[in-house]
Design a protein around this motif. Structure first.
Motif, PDB file in Angstrom:
ATOM      1  N   ASN A  22      -0.111 -15.779  34.629  1.00  0.00           N
ATOM      2  CA  ASN A  22      -0.479 -14.478  35.188  1.00  0.00           C
ATOM      3  C   ASN A  22      -1.584 -13.779  34.391  1.00  0.00           C
ATOM      4  O   ASN A  22      -2.467 -13.155  34.963  1.00  0.00           O
ATOM      5  N   LYS A  23      -1.519 -13.876  33.079  1.00  0.00           N
ATOM      6  CA  LYS A  23      -2.570 -13.332  32.214  1.00  0.00           C
ATOM      7  C   LYS A  23      -3.002 -14.414  31.230  1.00  0.00           C
ATOM      8  O   LYS A  23      -2.222 -15.306  30.876  1.00  0.00           O
ATOM      9  N   HIS A  24      -4.242 -14.312  30.751  1.00  0.00           N
ATOM     10  CA  HIS A  24      -4.774 -15.379  29.916  1.00  0.00           C
ATOM     11  C   HIS A  24      -4.457 -15.215  28.441  1.00  0.00           C
ATOM     12  O   HIS A  24      -4.862 -16.049  27.624  1.00  0.00           O
ATOM     13  N   THR A  25      -3.727 -14.148  28.067  1.00  0.00           N
ATOM     14  CA  THR A  25      -3.238 -14.010  26.696  1.00  0.00           C
ATOM     15  C   THR A  25      -1.731 -13.810  26.735  1.00  0.00           C
ATOM     16  O   THR A  25      -1.187 -13.178  27.660  1.00  0.00           O
ATOM     17  N   GLU A  27       0.097 -11.990  24.897  1.00  0.00           N
ATOM     18  CA  GLU A  27       0.472 -10.586  24.725  1.00  0.00           C
ATOM     19  C   GLU A  27       0.481  -9.837  26.056  1.00  0.00           C
ATOM     20  O   GLU A  27       1.331  -8.968  26.287  1.00  0.00           O
ATOM     21  N   GLU A  28      -0.451 -10.160  26.935  1.00  0.00           N
ATOM     22  CA  GLU A  28      -0.568  -9.455  28.213  1.00  0.00           C
ATOM     23  C   GLU A  28       0.299 -10.050  29.318  1.00  0.00           C
ATOM     24  O   GLU A  28       0.559  -9.393  30.327  1.00  0.00           O
ATOM     25  N   ASN A  29       0.724 -11.283  29.152  1.00  0.00           N
ATOM     26  CA  ASN A  29       1.414 -11.992  30.222  1.00  0.00           C
ATOM     27  C   ASN A  29       2.896 -11.630  30.260  1.00  0.00           C
ATOM     28  O   ASN A  29       3.685 -12.062  29.417  1.00  0.00           O
ATOM     29  N   ALA A  30       3.272 -10.839  31.257  1.00  0.00           N
ATOM     30  CA  ALA A  30       4.670 -10.427  31.399  1.00  0.00           C
ATOM     31  C   ALA A  30       5.542 -11.521  32.002  1.00  0.00           C
ATOM     32  O   ALA A  30       6.770 -11.430  31.977  1.00  0.00           O
ATOM     33  N   LYS A  33       6.122 -15.848  28.121  1.00  0.00           N
ATOM     34  CA  LYS A  33       5.777 -15.549  26.731  1.00  0.00           C
ATOM     35  C   LYS A  33       5.645 -16.834  25.926  1.00  0.00           C
ATOM     36  O   LYS A  33       6.444 -17.138  25.033  1.00  0.00           O
ATOM     37  N   ARG A  81      -9.766 -14.240  32.986  1.00  0.00           N
ATOM     38  CA  ARG A  81      -8.477 -14.486  33.648  1.00  0.00           C
ATOM     39  C   ARG A  81      -8.651 -15.464  34.801  1.00  0.00           C
ATOM     40  O   ARG A  81      -7.813 -16.355  35.002  1.00  0.00           O
TER      41      ARG A  81
END
Length: 298
Positions: A22-25, A27-30, A33, A81
């Motif tokens: 969903n996110k490319h980091t 930390e940001e990917n809910a 993990k 992203r």
């Protein structure tokens, strides 16, 4: 299978996870993990085990966040992203191919216009085939054009959903699920009001589409006007015909509902002022509208 006094739901397709890229980091990917390589390890372990224990199940993943870079009304191909979404897709397929990981279906999501959704589905099919997954199904198990708060419940949204159903009817997708059909609590709730559970305009698009489904046989239709006007049709053995037309334009379009060798027996419209109301042809499609025309052979 009823294990431990559980249920027998006859669920055929089992999706492993949802939007792990969903996110490319991290930390940001809910949604996940960990690294995407770690997700692939999870998928490999679960998919191989499930197919060993339950060979008749359809197992797949991964609820991909979208393939917008190939075609999109809003995404830039160079966005980090978007690049990550595509790399994740090909990394996943490479792993499944090289490590003999089961992939009965690939699931992905799309929140873009019908025109761009059609291109993304075609790209997905082409890429699956190139990686050796020609028999792998495509499940577009989250879709909704233009999911903005100001669009929800409007005639404009109804016209977009009707156009999307037309696109899906003729696409490489094997199944597709709108996001979402909850009668309460949905973030976007295109079909029902979350406050009252009352049907919204787009709900009646599904009623209209069901009239085509009941006839049973799709008819070839040449449609599409700058990506804003769509049509699909169906018939049965008696020669009855139903045509679903969507005008996503914000202006009037000329249109003739006459059909050779057939009588028009019913015409319904969904637009700003009307919700699946019976009407008569006037030679035009009103702005942001959906039309169901039903015919009988002479």
């Amino acid at each position: 299978e009823g294990w431990a006094d559980g249920f027998r739901m006859k669920v055929s397709h089992w999706e492993i996870w949802n939007e792990p890229e969903n996110k490319h980091t991290i930390e940001e990917n809910a949604m996940w993990k960990g690294t995407f390589a770690e997700y692939i390890r999870l998928y490999e372990t679960a998919a191989k085990h499930l197919k060993t224990k339950f060979p008749n199940l359809m197992v797949g993943g991964y609820g991909g966040s979208g393939l917008y870079g190939i075609s999109s009304a809003w995404a830039r191909p160079s966005d980090p992203r978007i690049v990550y979404l595509h790399k994740s897709f090909t990394d996943f397929l490479t792993a499944c191919r090289d490590r003999n990981i089961p992939l009965d279906f690939f699931s992905l999501h799309c929140y873009d216009t019908p025109e761009h959704a059609e291109k993304q589905i075609a790209f997905c099919r082409k890429t699956l085939d190139e990686y050796g997954f020609a028999k792998t199904e495509i499940s577009l198990n989250e879709w909704l054009p233009n999911p903005s708060a100001k669009n929800v419940g409007t005639a404009k949204q109804a016209s977009e959903i009707a156009a999307m159903l037309t696109v899906l009817q003729n696409s490489a997708a094997d199944d597709a699920e709108i996001y979402d059909a909850r009668a309460s609590g949905g973030t976007y709730s295109p079909l029902f009001s979350p406050e009252t559970s009352e049907p919204r305009k787009a709900f009646y698009v599904y009623l209209a589409f069901n009239e085509l489904r009941k006839l049973g046989t799709a008819l070839p239709v040449v449609s599409g006007l700058n990506g804003y006007c769509y049509a699909t049709a169906a018939t049965d053995e008696r020669g009855s015909v139903a045509v679903l037309v969507s005008n996503m334009n914000d202006c009037v379009l000329p249109f003739d509902f006459a059909l050779e060798d057939h009588d028009l027996v019913s015409l319904r419209v969904i637009d700003e002022k009307r919700t699946y109301d019976q009407t008569v042809p006037t030679g035009v499609l009103t702005p942001e509208s959906v039309w169901l025309a039903q015919y009988m052979r002479h």
